[in-house]
Design a protein around this motif. Structure first.
Motif, PDB file in Angstrom:
ATOM      1  N   CYS A  35      11.141   0.859   3.392  1.00 15.59           N
ATOM      2  CA  CYS A  35      11.648   2.218   3.267  1.00 15.59           C
ATOM      3  C   CYS A  35      11.637   2.670   1.817  1.00 15.59           C
ATOM      4  O   CYS A  35      12.227   2.024   0.955  1.00 15.59           O
ATOM      5  CB  CYS A  35      13.070   2.310   3.818  1.00 15.59           C
ATOM      6  SG  CYS A  35      13.820   3.958   3.626  1.00 15.59           S
ATOM      7  N   LYS A  36      10.956   3.761   1.568  1.00 16.74           N
ATOM      8  CA  LYS A  36      10.953   4.404   0.257  1.00 16.74           C
ATOM      9  C   LYS A  36      12.019   5.484   0.284  1.00 16.74           C
ATOM     10  O   LYS A  36      11.916   6.457   1.038  1.00 16.74           O
ATOM     11  CB  LYS A  36       9.582   5.019  -0.027  1.00 16.74           C
ATOM     12  CG  LYS A  36       9.507   5.820  -1.322  1.00 16.74           C
ATOM     13  CD  LYS A  36       9.594   4.923  -2.548  1.00 16.74           C
ATOM     14  CE  LYS A  36       9.364   5.737  -3.823  1.00 16.74           C
ATOM     15  NZ  LYS A  36       9.518   4.905  -5.037  1.00 16.74           N
ATOM     16  N   THR A  44      12.761   0.028  -1.143  1.00 17.79           N
ATOM     17  CA  THR A  44      12.321   0.009  -2.531  1.00 17.79           C
ATOM     18  C   THR A  44      13.568   0.032  -3.403  1.00 17.79           C
ATOM     19  O   THR A  44      14.378   0.952  -3.325  1.00 17.79           O
ATOM     20  CB  THR A  44      11.438   1.227  -2.842  1.00 17.79           C
ATOM     21  OG1 THR A  44      12.145   2.432  -2.513  1.00 17.79           O
ATOM     22  CG2 THR A  44      10.140   1.164  -2.060  1.00 17.79           C
ATOM     23  N   CYS A  77      16.761   4.059   7.087  1.00 21.96           N
ATOM     24  CA  CYS A  77      15.809   4.847   6.298  1.00 21.96           C
ATOM     25  C   CYS A  77      15.898   6.317   6.681  1.00 21.96           C
ATOM     26  O   CYS A  77      15.948   7.200   5.819  1.00 21.96           O
ATOM     27  CB  CYS A  77      14.398   4.319   6.527  1.00 21.96           C
ATOM     28  SG  CYS A  77      13.149   5.023   5.423  1.00 21.96           S
ATOM     29  N   ARG A 130      11.349   7.532   3.708  1.00 27.26           N
ATOM     30  CA  ARG A 130      10.142   7.468   4.526  1.00 27.26           C
ATOM     31  C   ARG A 130       9.648   6.028   4.566  1.00 27.26           C
ATOM     32  O   ARG A 130       9.806   5.266   3.611  1.00 27.26           O
ATOM     33  CB  ARG A 130       9.045   8.378   3.964  1.00 27.26           C
ATOM     34  CG  ARG A 130       8.613   8.054   2.540  1.00 27.26           C
ATOM     35  CD  ARG A 130       7.517   8.989   2.055  1.00 27.26           C
ATOM     36  NE  ARG A 130       7.176   8.754   0.662  1.00 27.26           N
ATOM     37  CZ  ARG A 130       6.336   7.805   0.244  1.00 27.26           C
ATOM     38  NH1 ARG A 130       5.751   7.020   1.133  1.00 27.26           N
ATOM     39  NH2 ARG A 130       6.080   7.639  -1.049  1.00 27.26           N
ATOM     40  N   GLU A 131       9.055   5.661   5.668  1.00 29.34           N
ATOM     41  CA  GLU A 131       8.522   4.322   5.833  1.00 29.34           C
ATOM     42  C   GLU A 131       7.137   4.226   5.218  1.00 29.34           C
ATOM     43  O   GLU A 131       6.344   5.162   5.307  1.00 29.34           O
ATOM     44  CB  GLU A 131       8.447   3.957   7.311  1.00 29.34           C
ATOM     45  CG  GLU A 131       9.783   3.920   8.014  1.00 29.34           C
ATOM     46  CD  GLU A 131       9.650   3.716   9.498  1.00 29.34           C
ATOM     47  OE1 GLU A 131       8.576   3.262   9.943  1.00 29.34           O
ATOM     48  OE2 GLU A 131      10.606   4.022  10.237  1.00 29.34           O
ATOM     49  N   GLN A 132       6.855   3.089   4.611  1.00 28.16           N
ATOM     50  CA  GLN A 132       5.526   2.830   4.085  1.00 28.16           C
ATOM     51  C   GLN A 132       5.081   1.462   4.581  1.00 28.16           C
ATOM     52  O   GLN A 132       5.894   0.564   4.804  1.00 28.16           O
ATOM     53  CB  GLN A 132       5.507   2.875   2.556  1.00 28.16           C
ATOM     54  CG  GLN A 132       6.494   1.927   1.884  1.00 28.16           C
ATOM     55  CD  GLN A 132       6.611   2.207   0.398  1.00 28.16           C
ATOM     56  OE1 GLN A 132       6.335   3.309  -0.072  1.00 28.16           O
ATOM     57  NE2 GLN A 132       7.021   1.200  -0.361  1.00 28.16           N
ATOM     58  N   ILE A 172       6.984  -2.939   7.329  1.00 22.00           N
ATOM     59  CA  ILE A 172       7.249  -1.645   6.703  1.00 22.00           C
ATOM     60  C   ILE A 172       8.355  -1.805   5.669  1.00 22.00           C
ATOM     61  O   ILE A 172       9.150  -2.752   5.720  1.00 22.00           O
ATOM     62  CB  ILE A 172       7.649  -0.565   7.732  1.00 22.00           C
ATOM     63  CG1 ILE A 172       8.907  -0.989   8.511  1.00 22.00           C
ATOM     64  CG2 ILE A 172       6.486  -0.237   8.647  1.00 22.00           C
ATOM     65  CD1 ILE A 172      10.177  -0.344   8.049  1.00 22.00           C
ATOM     66  N   ASN A 215       0.844  -1.179   0.000  1.00 17.23           N
ATOM     67  CA  ASN A 215       0.000   0.000   0.000  1.00 17.23           C
ATOM     68  C   ASN A 215       0.884   1.236   0.000  1.00 17.23           C
ATOM     69  O   ASN A 215       1.244   1.765   1.041  1.00 17.23           O
ATOM     70  CB  ASN A 215      -0.907  -0.008   1.234  1.00 17.23           C
ATOM     71  CG  ASN A 215      -1.817   1.188   1.268  1.00 17.23           C
ATOM     72  OD1 ASN A 215      -2.003   1.870   0.271  1.00 17.23           O
ATOM     73  ND2 ASN A 215      -2.405   1.443   2.429  1.00 17.23           N
ATOM     74  N   THR A 216       1.250   1.707  -1.184  1.00 20.18           N
ATOM     75  CA  THR A 216       2.150   2.855  -1.296  1.00 20.18           C
ATOM     76  C   THR A 216       1.430   4.119  -1.729  1.00 20.18           C
ATOM     77  O   THR A 216       2.058   5.133  -1.940  1.00 20.18           O
ATOM     78  CB  THR A 216       3.253   2.557  -2.326  1.00 20.18           C
ATOM     79  OG1 THR A 216       2.642   2.360  -3.618  1.00 20.18           O
ATOM     80  CG2 THR A 216       4.026   1.314  -1.947  1.00 20.18           C
ATOM     81  N   GLY A 217       0.117   4.055  -1.881  1.00 21.53           N
ATOM     82  CA  GLY A 217      -0.618   5.241  -2.286  1.00 21.53           C
ATOM     83  C   GLY A 217      -0.674   5.355  -3.790  1.00 21.53           C
ATOM     84  O   GLY A 217      -1.577   4.848  -4.434  1.00 21.53           O
TER      85      GLY A 217
END
Length: 298
Positions: free
Chosen positions: A86-87, A122, A279, A285-287, A84, A50-52
């Motif tokens: 990391c992006k 990612t 991260c 940012r964490e997702q 989670i 779920n990354t938006g």
């Protein structure tokens, strides 16, 4: 000057069992299953995170040196190593100790940990790129930042890292990174990406003075150093414990950037904390990773 962020993590062993693996018969079954899976080819699936705006695919974890679907791990409840991911945009080099004191089984555990660490970011040409150095008597560039853009190919490359045994010349690995310009654009480094170096070792280096000098040289280029120390050298009543711990403190940019683990078996139990700190240092940012059923990934 490009910012080089070097993270040498010494992991704090905790009793968390979220990602611990039973090393008895369960693991034997897992290894056999994983061997069959890997030999039949690896596939990835999309739409599991779920990354938006965009879905990311990662379904493989590493256990005892082999790839296995994360859902099939003992106690597995996620399609990724962690809940989670990391992006970030970062260039990460892993520097791995392959000295004789580790042993082949623990070396496989180390590789599995690093593979799961990589999978917690990612990965891709516009996201996180990964390279690797392995060291014992000498240091070897195993692969560059530019070499792998496919996540599964990257995981396999990590797990194929050779175990050379020998001594612990950490200084040679740090100097190799600097002298070979492994974060340079010719090797896949990017001007807009922070450079991150994750070093894992099981003991004091054979040349502490040279190791401290190599680390200082990197810090002089803007290096942020965190340290990973694993094993009895850093724990218990050991004559070399104080000297070994002091070396890690000299490597790190500050005392709170030093972490310890008493065994390789418990590295995954602190993976969450390691990913969070890496991260943050990378400006990422964490997702949240969605929990899905096995039918969703078949």
């Amino acid at each position: 000057m490009r910012l080089i962020q070097v993270l040498i993590f010494c992991l704090v062993a905790r009793q968390s069992s979220a990602f611990l693996v039973d090393l008895g018969g369960v693991v034997k079954d897992v290894v056999n299953t994983a061997s069959n899976i890997v030999s039949s080819g690896v596939q990835t699936v999309g739409n599991v995170f779920n990354t938006g705006a965009q879905a990311v695919a990662t379904v493989w974890c590493s256990t005892v040196g082999v790839l296995i679907p994360c859902k099939e791990r003992p106690g597995g409840s996620s399609v990724a190593p962690l809940p989670i991911q990391c992006k970030a945009v970062a260039d990460i080099l892993f520097v791995l100790d392959a000295s004789g004191s580790i042993g082949s089984t623990n070396f496989k555990r180390q590789l599995s940990f690093v593979s799961n660490l990589a999978a917690s970011f990612t990965l891709g040409p516009n996201d996180v790129r990964v390279g690797e150095v392995v060291f014992s008597n000498s240091a070897q560039k195993w692969f560059h930042l530019k070499d792998y853009t496919d996540p599964v190919a990257l995981y396999k490359a990590i797990l194929d890292t050779p175990y050379t045994a020998g001594a612990t010349y950490t200084d040679k690995a740090l100097n190799l990174v600097a002298d070979s310009n492994m974060f340079g654009t010719a090797n896949g480094g990017r001007v807009n990406a922070p450079d991150v170096l994750v070093v894992i070792t099981d003991g004091q280096s054979n040349n502490p003075t040279a190791t401290a000098q190599a680390a200082a040289s990197l810090r002089g280029q803007g290096v942020l150093i965190f340290v990973v120390g694993v094993g009895s050298t850093f724990f218990g009543l050991n004559l070399f414990q104080e000297d070994a711990n002091n070396e890690l403190l000299k490597l790190a940019s500050s005392p709170d950037h030093v972490f310890f683990s008493n065994t390789y078996e418990v590295l995954d139990s602190v993976l969450y904390q390691l990913v969070q700190r890496t991260c943050r240092a990378s400006g990422g940012r964490e997702q949240i990773v969605e929990s899905v059923t096995q039918d969703d990934v078949d």
